[in-house]
Design a protein around this motif. Structure first.
Motif, mmCIF file in Angstrom:
data_model
loop_
_atom_site.group_PDB
_atom_site.id
_atom_site.type_symbol
_atom_site.label_atom_id
_atom_site.label_comp_id
_atom_site.label_asym_id
_atom_site.label_seq_id
_atom_site.Cartn_x
_atom_site.Cartn_y
_atom_site.Cartn_z
ATOM 1 N N LEU A 20 0.856 -1.179 0.000
ATOM 2 C CA LEU A 20 0.000 0.000 0.000
ATOM 3 C C LEU A 20 0.893 1.231 0.000
ATOM 4 C CD1 LEU A 20 -2.892 1.198 0.235
ATOM 5 C CD2 LEU A 20 -2.494 1.248 2.720
ATOM 6 N N THR A 22 0.746 5.384 -0.070
ATOM 7 C CA THR A 22 -0.144 6.520 0.144
ATOM 8 C C THR A 22 0.658 7.813 0.159
ATOM 9 O OG1 THR A 22 0.035 6.335 2.548
ATOM 10 C CG2 THR A 22 -1.811 5.173 1.488
ATOM 11 N N GLY A 31 -8.852 5.549 -3.727
ATOM 12 C CA GLY A 31 -8.055 4.331 -3.844
ATOM 13 C C GLY A 31 -7.937 3.820 -5.266
ATOM 14 N N ALA A 58 -4.312 6.623 -2.813
ATOM 15 C CA ALA A 58 -3.844 5.467 -2.050
ATOM 16 C C ALA A 58 -3.828 4.314 -3.044
ATOM 17 C CB ALA A 58 -4.789 5.161 -0.892
ATOM 18 N N LEU A 60 -2.855 0.360 -4.007
ATOM 19 C CA LEU A 60 -2.453 -0.978 -3.594
ATOM 20 C C LEU A 60 -1.792 -1.663 -4.781
ATOM 21 C CD1 LEU A 60 -2.451 -2.981 -1.225
ATOM 22 C CD2 LEU A 60 -4.450 -4.041 -2.287
ATOM 23 N N LEU A 102 -7.799 -3.468 -0.230
ATOM 24 C CA LEU A 102 -7.623 -2.024 -0.409
ATOM 25 C C LEU A 102 -8.749 -1.260 0.276
ATOM 26 C CD1 LEU A 102 -6.327 0.511 -1.726
ATOM 27 C CD2 LEU A 102 -7.729 0.002 -3.752
ATOM 28 N N CYS A 105 -8.697 -0.596 4.066
ATOM 29 C CA CYS A 105 -7.670 0.296 4.619
ATOM 30 C C CYS A 105 -8.280 1.631 5.039
ATOM 31 C CB CYS A 105 -6.571 0.552 3.576
ATOM 32 S SG CYS A 105 -5.629 -0.916 3.150
#
Length: 111
Positions: A20, A22, A31, A58, A60, A102, A105
């Motif tokens: 992940l 970010t 995401g 963000a 993944l 994902l 999160c």
């Protein structure tokens, strides 16, 4: 800058170790699920995730194969990838498991 966290999650009996990435600011963020090429989760995929995180996402970088399967060359990669290419249902299920990870999160925005 960005933050990177190894995200351990499951699909059935398969342990996955996605990354992940970010932004290094206050979230939550929209995401994105980034699936690696047939050669597996490598630095090039994580570098792409870093670039996307600098745009405010963000990301993944999904591990489709699991940490025990890291193809060393294209021949090995073709063999591993063939499992997913030949079983599209498995491919969709694995993608769904990564997407679920994902979405779980806290860094990912809910709209």
């Amino acid at each position: 800058m960005s933050r990177e966290t190894t995200l351990v999650h499951q699909h059935g009996d398969t342990r996955l170790e996605s990354v992940l990435v970010t932004p290094d600011t206050e979230g939550p963020f929209p995401g994105l699920l980034l699936v690696h090429e047939f050669t597996g989760l490598r630095e090039s995929t994580i570098a792409h995730a870093r670039r996307l995180s600098r745009m405010g996402y963000a990301v993944l970088a999904a591990d489709f194969y699991g940490p025990k399967i890291r193809p060393k060359n294209e021949e090995e990669a073709r063999t591993v990838h063939r499992v997913f290419r030949d079983d599209r249902s498995l491919m969709r299920e694995r993608a769904s498991a990564c997407l679920d990870a994902l979405l779980a999160c806290p860094e990912v925005a809910r709209h």
